[in-house]
Every structure is written in C-alpha cells, then in structure tokens.
Write a protein that holds these residues in place. Structure first.
Motif, mmCIF file in Angstrom:
data_model
loop_
_atom_site.group_PDB
_atom_site.id
_atom_site.type_symbol
_atom_site.label_atom_id
_atom_site.label_comp_id
_atom_site.label_asym_id
_atom_site.label_seq_id
_atom_site.Cartn_x
_atom_site.Cartn_y
_atom_site.Cartn_z
ATOM 1 N N ARG A 85 0.851 -1.205 0.000
ATOM 2 C CA ARG A 85 0.000 0.000 0.000
ATOM 3 C C ARG A 85 0.877 1.241 0.000
ATOM 4 O O ARG A 85 1.909 1.297 0.679
ATOM 5 C CB ARG A 85 -0.887 -0.028 1.240
ATOM 6 C CG ARG A 85 -2.028 0.970 1.265
ATOM 7 C CD ARG A 85 -3.275 0.401 0.659
ATOM 8 N NE ARG A 85 -4.420 1.271 0.902
ATOM 9 C CZ ARG A 85 -5.293 1.104 1.891
ATOM 10 N NH1 ARG A 85 -5.151 0.078 2.721
ATOM 11 N NH2 ARG A 85 -6.316 1.912 2.022
ATOM 12 N N ILE A 98 -7.594 8.464 4.083
ATOM 13 C CA ILE A 98 -7.611 7.545 2.953
ATOM 14 C C ILE A 98 -8.045 8.361 1.743
ATOM 15 O O ILE A 98 -9.122 8.960 1.729
ATOM 16 C CB ILE A 98 -8.606 6.386 3.164
ATOM 17 C CG1 ILE A 98 -8.396 5.737 4.537
ATOM 18 C CG2 ILE A 98 -8.463 5.364 2.042
ATOM 19 C CD1 ILE A 98 -7.065 5.112 4.730
ATOM 20 N N SER A 142 -8.889 9.067 -2.436
ATOM 21 C CA SER A 142 -9.745 8.382 -3.402
ATOM 22 C C SER A 142 -8.992 7.299 -4.165
ATOM 23 O O SER A 142 -9.581 6.347 -4.678
ATOM 24 C CB SER A 142 -10.325 9.396 -4.387
ATOM 25 O OG SER A 142 -9.280 10.078 -5.079
ATOM 26 N N THR A 143 -7.667 7.428 -4.228
ATOM 27 C CA THR A 143 -6.829 6.428 -4.889
ATOM 28 C C THR A 143 -6.577 5.205 -4.022
ATOM 29 O O THR A 143 -6.007 4.216 -4.480
ATOM 30 C CB THR A 143 -5.471 7.046 -5.246
ATOM 31 O OG1 THR A 143 -4.837 7.514 -4.040
ATOM 32 C CG2 THR A 143 -5.620 8.208 -6.213
ATOM 33 N N GLY A 144 -6.948 5.291 -2.737
ATOM 34 C CA GLY A 144 -6.637 4.227 -1.789
ATOM 35 C C GLY A 144 -5.341 4.449 -1.045
ATOM 36 O O GLY A 144 -5.010 3.700 -0.122
ATOM 37 N N ASP A 145 -4.599 5.487 -1.439
ATOM 38 C CA ASP A 145 -3.358 5.811 -0.739
ATOM 39 C C ASP A 145 -3.666 6.260 0.689
ATOM 40 O O ASP A 145 -4.722 6.850 0.961
ATOM 41 C CB ASP A 145 -2.595 6.921 -1.455
ATOM 42 C CG ASP A 145 -2.077 6.485 -2.821
ATOM 43 O OD1 ASP A 145 -2.186 5.290 -3.133
ATOM 44 O OD2 ASP A 145 -1.580 7.355 -3.570
ATOM 45 N N THR A 171 -8.819 -0.489 5.627
ATOM 46 C CA THR A 171 -9.956 -0.059 4.815
ATOM 47 C C THR A 171 -9.474 0.647 3.561
ATOM 48 O O THR A 171 -8.375 1.201 3.527
ATOM 49 C CB THR A 171 -10.879 0.878 5.613
ATOM 50 O OG1 THR A 171 -11.973 1.283 4.790
ATOM 51 C CG2 THR A 171 -10.137 2.117 6.061
ATOM 52 N N ASP A 172 -10.314 0.622 2.531
ATOM 53 C CA ASP A 172 -10.045 1.369 1.303
ATOM 54 C C ASP A 172 -11.007 2.543 1.161
ATOM 55 O O ASP A 172 -10.922 3.305 0.191
ATOM 56 C CB ASP A 172 -10.203 0.463 0.069
ATOM 57 C CG ASP A 172 -9.132 -0.613 0.017
ATOM 58 O OD1 ASP A 172 -7.994 -0.327 0.414
ATOM 59 O OD2 ASP A 172 -9.443 -1.739 -0.408
ATOM 60 N N GLU A 173 -11.927 2.680 2.098
ATOM 61 C CA GLU A 173 -12.951 3.710 1.979
ATOM 62 C C GLU A 173 -12.366 5.086 2.262
ATOM 63 O O GLU A 173 -11.775 5.312 3.328
ATOM 64 C CB GLU A 173 -14.089 3.427 2.956
ATOM 65 C CG GLU A 173 -15.243 4.393 2.825
ATOM 66 C CD GLU A 173 -16.385 4.042 3.758
ATOM 67 O OE1 GLU A 173 -17.298 4.865 3.890
ATOM 68 O OE2 GLU A 173 -16.351 2.934 4.336
#
Length: 311
Positions: free
Chosen positions: A82, A98, A100-103, A131-133
């Motif tokens: 990640r 977090i 929008s790209t998941g970074d 989480t990716d949210e």
C-alpha cells in the motif's frame, strides 16, 4: 501549634533530561506532569520519553512533528505494498486520511496525545490500512498495547521533501473546489518558509519574519551533547555565520534541538558549509572526555538554563 514543614515547597530534584512534577507534561496536554502522565493513577506507564528511538530518521521525524510546517516523506511498509505518505500536517490536523486512490496519508501533527506518539501513529496506520474507503481515520481513545511505527515500516532513512506550503493537500485532486482553495490559502498564510539543509542531518532553516533561525535536532545523549556544546561555546566556536548566536535549545521526544538566531537575509544556502564545519567540530568535542574547565562548566550551565521542553 505544629510547625509547618520546611520541605513542603522545596523543588524535587530531577536528573538531566527528566521532567519535574511541576513542569508541563511532555505529552502536550497542557497539564503539569504530576497531574498527567506523572500521576499515580494516570497514564504514566504509557508515556515514552524517546518514542522514535530506533528509527533511522528519528531526528527528522521529531523535526516534522514539532518544528516544520509543511513536509512529506513516503513510507515503505514491512508487509504489504500500500502507498503510504507521512506528512507533517494534514487538513484539520487529521491523524490519517484515505484518499480516493486508496493511498494512505499519515499525519504527525495531531490533536491527540496518548503518551507514545510512535504507538499512536502505528494504531492509526493499522486502522487506515484495514480499509479502502476514503475519509479520515483517527483515535478517540488510547490505543492500548501493540506495535509502534518502527515495527510497521522498513528500516530505511526517509526521503523528506520540505514544501513551500500545503499544496500537497490537494496534489491528487484534479479540480479542487473553493472551500479547499480557501483552507489552503489560510494554512499557507500561517506557514513560515523552511528549508532542510543538505550537508547535515535534521537541520532546518526558517524565516519567521522578524528573525531567521536554524533549528537542528541532534541524536546524541543530552549530557554528552551539552558538554560538547559547552566546549565549543567556551572556545568561541559555536557561531555559524557572522552575528549568529546559539540562543538555546528545545527538548522534544528525548532529544535536544539547538537553536541559532541568524541575521535577516542569511538564507539557508549560506549555512550549508558552516553547518558541515560545525558538525565536524562537534564530533571532536564529543570525543573529548576530559573534565570541563571552569569556563566550560559556566557555558554548560548557561546552555542548560536555556532549554524549553516542548514534548
């Protein structure tokens, strides 16, 4: 009538580097130490005097947490791929975001203080990685036992970028709205220009408008560093450029940060060679284990009296 105790209001002796009971708690709560992490029923067990010890970039992490307004560095995780970005400060002083790209963006300058910043950072990072949210991730309560930041990231020095302002807040946003731009302008207006020197580690020039300073986080044990600085001061070797002056030092997260006042107009570039020369002279002074002279002891006492504990 019984006599009043003569020892009641006498100060309690503390070893060099320790926090006295009536001093502000280094956790940043604003309370006295005896009423916070130094209390019998408080969080004394959680307080870690040198939380970032063992990190290759310990001194820079302290600088980014306490002194530098706008800076970032990528973090490499021990496990997983990640993308994680460490930042001095995030919008709204968020512990983590977090994107929008998941970074994952991880903030150093935050509102909560639970006694061990390295544990707090690790707890926030673990929650963010789970989480990716998109959104903000933080702590509302002490995180309890668990890994510290040093345990989660690779054992490599950080590649730090000092920014002119907080534009990195929106560098992944294609079309920032007016509210984002307004918040950015307000934050930029409060940020002092800052530059990290390249010839030495963890030394940061800053211009606060009325003065310029060099603030240099140093990794040596406090007693040895004070002795060495006293030797240099007594020898007239603690000035960096003409009319500069070593005016004192901060104590933060177990390390000292000497601070020099600089003439206006000095700039960071003019400090590169003098800082490298001072670093070499400091190494020689640190290697000198002879007893301090009277002049050196006087210089040491003066330096010790010009310390401010900020964490």
């Amino acid at each position: 009538m019984a006599k009043k105790s003569r020892t009641r209001n006498q100060p309690t002796a503390t070893a060099p580097g320790e926090v006295g009971p009536r001093q502000p708690c280094p956790c940043g709560s604003g309370k006295r130490y005896k009423a916070c992490h130094g209390s019998a029923d408080g969080a004394a067990a959680a307080y870690v005097r040198r939380p970032f010890e063992g990190m290759p970039s310990e001194c820079d992490v302290i600088a980014l947490r306490e002194l530098v307004p706008a800076a970032t560095a990528p973090l490499t995780l021990r496990d997983g791929d990640r993308t994680v970005r460490l930042a001095s400060l995030l919008p709204m002083a968020a512990p983590a975001m977090i994107r929008s790209t998941g970074d994952v963006w991880l903030g150093l300058q935050v509102q909560h203080q639970y006694g061990d910043p390295a544990r707090d950072l690790a707890a926030v990072l673990e929650r963010a990685l789970a989480t990716d949210e998109p959104g903000i991730v933080g702590l509302l309560d002490p995180p309890g036992e668990g890994p510290r930041l040093q345990d989660l990231i690779a054992d490599t020095s950080l590649d730090i970028t000092v920014h002119d302002g907080f534009g990195y807040w929106i560098d992944d946003v294609e079309d920032p709205d007016a509210s984002m731009q307004a918040a950015l302008e307000q934050a930029n207006g409060a940020a002092s220009p800052t530059v990290r020197l390249t010839t030495v580690e963890a030394a940061y020039w800053t211009d606060v408008g009325t003065k310029e300073h060099l603030r240099w986080v140093m990794p040596q044990p406090e007693d040895a560093l004070l002795d060495a600085l006293a030797r240099l001061h007594a020898a007239g070797q603690d000035s960096l450029v003409g009319d500069s002056r070593l005016v004192g030092m901060f104590r933060a997260h177990g390390l000292l940060t000497p601070v020099w006042d600089l003439p206006l107009g000095t700039g960071a570039e003019a400090l590169e060679e003098p800082a490298a020369a001072f670093d070499a002279a400091l190494a020689e002074a640190l290697a000198d284990t002879s007893d301090l002279t009277t002049a050196q002891r006087s210089a040491r006492a003066g330096l010790a009296n010009r310390q401010v504990t900020i964490r």
